[in-house]
Design a protein around this motif. Structure first.
Motif, mmCIF file in Angstrom:
data_model
loop_
_atom_site.group_PDB
_atom_site.id
_atom_site.type_symbol
_atom_site.label_atom_id
_atom_site.label_comp_id
_atom_site.label_asym_id
_atom_site.label_seq_id
_atom_site.Cartn_x
_atom_site.Cartn_y
_atom_site.Cartn_z
ATOM 1 N N TYR A 3 0.894 -1.163 0.057
ATOM 2 C CA TYR A 3 -0.012 -0.065 0.001
ATOM 3 C C TYR A 3 0.824 1.351 0.009
ATOM 4 O O TYR A 3 1.969 1.179 0.823
ATOM 5 N N ILE A 4 0.596 2.307 -0.802
ATOM 6 C CA ILE A 4 1.309 3.491 -1.105
ATOM 7 C C ILE A 4 0.232 4.544 -0.595
ATOM 8 O O ILE A 4 -0.769 4.573 -1.526
ATOM 9 N N LYS A 5 0.727 5.389 0.200
ATOM 10 C CA LYS A 5 -0.448 6.627 0.544
ATOM 11 C C LYS A 5 0.568 7.992 0.908
ATOM 12 O O LYS A 5 1.588 7.694 1.298
ATOM 13 N N ASN A 9 2.790 15.983 3.182
ATOM 14 C CA ASN A 9 3.364 16.412 1.828
ATOM 15 C C ASN A 9 4.473 15.279 1.584
ATOM 16 O O ASN A 9 5.560 15.620 0.802
ATOM 17 N N LYS A 10 4.552 14.025 2.313
ATOM 18 C CA LYS A 10 5.532 12.891 2.125
ATOM 19 C C LYS A 10 4.755 11.717 1.794
ATOM 20 O O LYS A 10 3.497 11.595 1.792
ATOM 21 N N TRP A 11 5.457 10.701 1.297
ATOM 22 C CA TRP A 11 4.720 9.430 0.829
ATOM 23 C C TRP A 11 5.391 8.186 1.754
ATOM 24 O O TRP A 11 6.334 8.551 2.123
ATOM 25 N N GLN A 12 4.449 7.276 1.812
ATOM 26 C CA GLN A 12 5.077 6.029 2.835
ATOM 27 C C GLN A 12 4.359 4.758 2.113
ATOM 28 O O GLN A 12 3.324 4.901 1.482
ATOM 29 N N LYS A 27 6.706 -0.861 7.173
ATOM 30 C CA LYS A 27 6.601 0.656 7.111
ATOM 31 C C LYS A 27 7.660 1.299 6.906
ATOM 32 O O LYS A 27 8.414 1.475 7.754
ATOM 33 N N LYS A 28 7.654 2.107 5.844
ATOM 34 C CA LYS A 28 8.661 3.147 5.515
ATOM 35 C C LYS A 28 7.909 4.389 5.066
ATOM 36 O O LYS A 28 7.066 4.578 4.343
ATOM 37 N N SER A 29 8.511 5.598 5.561
ATOM 38 C CA SER A 29 7.962 6.914 5.070
ATOM 39 C C SER A 29 9.064 7.971 5.020
ATOM 40 O O SER A 29 10.392 7.453 5.138
ATOM 41 N N GLY A 30 8.637 8.925 4.371
ATOM 42 C CA GLY A 30 9.553 10.149 4.197
ATOM 43 C C GLY A 30 9.890 10.213 2.796
ATOM 44 O O GLY A 30 10.857 11.011 2.388
ATOM 45 N N PHE A 31 9.199 9.520 1.681
ATOM 46 C CA PHE A 31 9.697 9.723 0.185
ATOM 47 C C PHE A 31 9.144 11.052 -0.273
ATOM 48 O O PHE A 31 8.115 11.329 0.114
ATOM 49 N N LEU A 32 9.669 11.475 -1.014
ATOM 50 C CA LEU A 32 9.507 12.948 -1.769
ATOM 51 C C LEU A 32 8.516 12.672 -2.826
ATOM 52 O O LEU A 32 7.779 13.600 -3.175
ATOM 53 N N SER A 33 8.545 11.363 -3.633
ATOM 54 C CA SER A 33 7.632 11.138 -4.642
ATOM 55 C C SER A 33 7.138 9.880 -4.329
ATOM 56 O O SER A 33 7.746 9.159 -3.609
ATOM 57 N N LYS A 34 5.819 9.651 -5.230
ATOM 58 C CA LYS A 34 5.341 8.452 -5.079
ATOM 59 C C LYS A 34 6.140 7.298 -5.769
ATOM 60 O O LYS A 34 6.198 6.281 -5.485
#
Length: 46
Positions: A3-5, A9-12, A27-34
């Motif tokens: 699952y990507i959501k 203003n960040k993606w996880q 779970k990992k988060s903090g990505f700038l783009s999808k």
């Protein structure tokens, strides 16, 4: 299953899988783009 959501203003991404009869999550988060989140999730699924 992956699952990507968007979180603010960040993606996880969240990957759920079964191990030893139990459901576990990564779970990992903090990505700038999808696309960044999808690429990193693909590394963890392999």
């Amino acid at each position: 299953m992956t699952y990507i959501k968007k979180q603010g203003n960040k993606w996880q991404f969240t990957i759920s899988y079964s191990a030893d009869g139990k459901t576990k999550l990564i779970k990992k988060s903090g990505f700038l783009s999808k696309e960044d989140a999808q690429a990193e999730a693909a590394k963890h699924e392999a």
